[in-house]
Design a protein around this motif. Structure first.
Motif, PDB file in Angstrom:
ATOM      1  N   THR A   1     -16.048  21.991  -7.713  1.00 53.55           N
ATOM      2  CA  THR A   1     -15.992  23.004  -7.987  1.00 53.55           C
ATOM      3  C   THR A   1     -16.839  23.322  -7.479  1.00 53.55           C
ATOM      4  N   GLY A   2     -16.805  24.846  -6.986  1.00 48.95           N
ATOM      5  CA  GLY A   2     -18.008  26.120  -7.295  1.00 48.95           C
ATOM      6  C   GLY A   2     -17.443  26.826  -8.181  1.00 48.95           C
ATOM      7  N   ARG A   3     -18.076  28.026  -7.049  1.00 53.24           N
ATOM      8  CA  ARG A   3     -17.582  29.412  -8.826  1.00 53.24           C
ATOM      9  C   ARG A   3     -16.052  29.375  -8.580  1.00 53.24           C
ATOM     10  N   THR A   4     -15.803  29.556  -7.405  1.00 52.55           N
ATOM     11  CA  THR A   4     -14.374  30.050  -7.060  1.00 52.55           C
ATOM     12  C   THR A   4     -13.517  29.343  -6.405  1.00 52.55           C
ATOM     13  N   SER A   5     -13.959  27.649  -6.208  1.00 59.65           N
ATOM     14  CA  SER A   5     -13.604  27.357  -4.871  1.00 59.65           C
ATOM     15  C   SER A   5     -13.402  26.000  -5.309  1.00 59.65           C
ATOM     16  N   VAL A   6     -12.493  25.161  -5.094  1.00 53.71           N
ATOM     17  CA  VAL A   6     -12.069  23.573  -5.377  1.00 53.71           C
ATOM     18  C   VAL A   6     -11.976  22.737  -3.976  1.00 53.71           C
ATOM     19  N   THR A   7     -12.536  21.909  -3.821  1.00 51.05           N
ATOM     20  CA  THR A   7     -12.761  20.668  -3.101  1.00 51.05           C
ATOM     21  C   THR A   7     -11.522  19.140  -3.305  1.00 51.05           C
ATOM     22  N   VAL A   8     -10.319  18.941  -2.356  1.00 45.11           N
ATOM     23  CA  VAL A   8      -9.313  18.058  -2.748  1.00 45.11           C
ATOM     24  C   VAL A   8     -10.177  17.191  -1.479  1.00 45.11           C
ATOM     25  N   SER A   9      -9.613  15.903  -2.059  1.00 52.10           N
ATOM     26  CA  SER A   9     -10.010  14.716  -0.847  1.00 52.10           C
ATOM     27  C   SER A   9      -8.486  14.205  -1.206  1.00 52.10           C
ATOM     28  N   VAL A  10      -7.451  14.289   0.251  1.00 53.66           N
ATOM     29  CA  VAL A  10      -6.523  13.955  -0.040  1.00 53.66           C
ATOM     30  C   VAL A  10      -6.212  12.106   1.146  1.00 53.66           C
ATOM     31  N   GLU A  11      -5.704  11.246   0.362  1.00 55.20           N
ATOM     32  CA  GLU A  11      -5.665   9.933   1.042  1.00 55.20           C
ATOM     33  C   GLU A  11      -3.568  10.047   1.477  1.00 55.20           C
ATOM     34  N   VAL A  12      -3.706   9.183   2.277  1.00 50.88           N
ATOM     35  CA  VAL A  12      -1.931   9.447   2.624  1.00 50.88           C
ATOM     36  C   VAL A  12      -1.930   7.145   3.374  1.00 50.88           C
ATOM     37  N   TYR A  13      -1.412   7.447   2.111  1.00 51.22           N
ATOM     38  CA  TYR A  13      -0.255   5.618   2.862  1.00 51.22           C
ATOM     39  C   TYR A  13       0.588   5.801   3.266  1.00 51.22           C
ATOM     40  N   ALA A  14       1.006   4.850   4.046  1.00 52.85           N
ATOM     41  CA  ALA A  14       2.508   4.607   4.565  1.00 52.85           C
ATOM     42  C   ALA A  14       3.502   3.285   4.397  1.00 52.85           C
ATOM     43  N   GLU A  15       4.600   3.789   3.719  1.00 55.76           N
ATOM     44  CA  GLU A  15       5.148   1.960   3.118  1.00 55.76           C
ATOM     45  C   GLU A  15       5.861   1.717   4.545  1.00 55.76           C
ATOM     46  N   ARG A  16       5.764   0.692   5.342  1.00 54.03           N
ATOM     47  CA  ARG A  16       6.812   1.180   6.187  1.00 54.03           C
ATOM     48  C   ARG A  16       8.145  -0.559   6.714  1.00 54.03           C
ATOM     49  N   GLN A  17       9.037  -0.384   6.646  1.00 54.29           N
ATOM     50  CA  GLN A  17      10.098  -0.829   6.558  1.00 54.29           C
ATOM     51  C   GLN A  17      10.471  -1.654   7.475  1.00 54.29           C
ATOM     52  N   ARG A  18      10.008  -2.013   8.042  1.00 50.71           N
ATOM     53  CA  ARG A  18      10.122  -2.687   9.088  1.00 50.71           C
ATOM     54  C   ARG A  18      10.680  -4.307   9.293  1.00 50.71           C
ATOM     55  N   LEU A  19      10.460  -5.168  10.090  1.00 43.92           N
ATOM     56  CA  LEU A  19      11.077  -6.570   9.573  1.00 43.92           C
ATOM     57  C   LEU A  19      10.373  -7.167   7.810  1.00 43.92           C
ATOM     58  N   GLU A  20       8.896  -6.761   7.873  1.00 41.19           N
ATOM     59  CA  GLU A  20       8.774  -7.135   6.916  1.00 41.19           C
ATOM     60  C   GLU A  20       7.962  -5.319   5.531  1.00 41.19           C
ATOM     61  N   ALA A  21       7.699  -5.414   4.883  1.00 38.11           N
ATOM     62  CA  ALA A  21       7.340  -4.659   4.611  1.00 38.11           C
ATOM     63  C   ALA A  21       5.782  -4.781   4.526  1.00 38.11           C
ATOM     64  N   GLU A  22       5.398  -3.038   4.613  1.00 39.45           N
ATOM     65  CA  GLU A  22       3.859  -3.009   5.043  1.00 39.45           C
ATOM     66  C   GLU A  22       3.526  -1.843   4.856  1.00 39.45           C
ATOM     67  N   VAL A  23       2.362  -2.047   4.053  1.00 36.07           N
ATOM     68  CA  VAL A  23       1.023  -0.868   3.562  1.00 36.07           C
ATOM     69  C   VAL A  23       0.172   0.013   4.516  1.00 36.07           C
ATOM     70  N   VAL A  24       0.189   0.836   4.969  1.00 38.99           N
ATOM     71  CA  VAL A  24      -0.820   1.475   5.830  1.00 38.99           C
ATOM     72  C   VAL A  24      -1.901   2.836   5.239  1.00 38.99           C
ATOM     73  N   LYS A  25      -2.727   2.624   5.050  1.00 35.75           N
ATOM     74  CA  LYS A  25      -3.596   4.030   5.148  1.00 35.75           C
ATOM     75  C   LYS A  25      -3.516   4.632   6.860  1.00 35.75           C
ATOM     76  N   VAL A  26      -2.313   5.700   6.540  1.00 31.06           N
ATOM     77  CA  VAL A  26      -2.453   6.914   7.280  1.00 31.06           C
ATOM     78  C   VAL A  26      -3.325   7.703   8.134  1.00 31.06           C
ATOM     79  N   THR A  27      -3.834   8.514   6.935  1.00 31.07           N
ATOM     80  CA  THR A  27      -4.314   9.361   6.967  1.00 31.07           C
ATOM     81  C   THR A  27      -5.748   9.909   5.606  1.00 31.07           C
TER      82      THR A  27
END
Length: 130
Positions: free
Chosen positions: A83-109
């Motif tokens: 955080t700064g005086r007026t700003s906020v920096t945010v980290s975002v991670e995105v995970y996908a739960e895939r429902q293909r032949l077997e369940a899988e979780v991958v970090k996509v972004t």
């Protein structure tokens, strides 16, 4: 490459499933749609910290690690990294739960965005004390 979702002590900020209208004719979700969802997820902790309106002022980093498909359940994890005086920096991670032949979780972004607290006239304002 399979992974697991972050530990349960880290709450999910946003969860969404892309629809066919969010993808090309091959079922690959548009990068711009993912970017919009990341911006929404990042704005949630920024808005809470600012106690009000924020505006996105920078996308500091954005990496697409894996493709996203229609039907993936996306989980967005957002946390304030600075955080700064007026700003906020945010980290975002995105995970996908895939429902293909077997369940899988991958970090996509993963991304880092900066938001600025704004007043009713959309001018920057100081963050309130914690």
């Amino acid at each position: 490459m399979s992974t697991t979702l972050p530990s349960s002590d880290r709450p999910v900020t946003l969860r969404v499933m892309p629809q066919p209208s969010d993808a090309n004719i091959h079922g690959d979700v548009f990068g711009g749609w993912i970017m919009a969802q990341v911006d929404i997820a990042g704005s949630i902790p920024a808005t809470r910290r600012a106690c009000g309106r924020v505006a996105t002022v920078a996308v500091n980093a954005f990496t697409f690690k894996q493709p996203v498909f229609v039907g993936d359940l996306l989980s967005f994890y957002a946390e304030i990294t600075r955080t700064g005086r007026t700003s906020v920096t945010v980290s975002v991670e995105v995970y996908a739960e895939r429902q293909r032949l077997e369940a899988e979780v991958v970090k996509v972004t993963e991304a880092t965005l900066t938001y600025v607290a704004t007043d009713e006239d959309r001018h920057s304002r100081p963050l309130p004390p914690i």
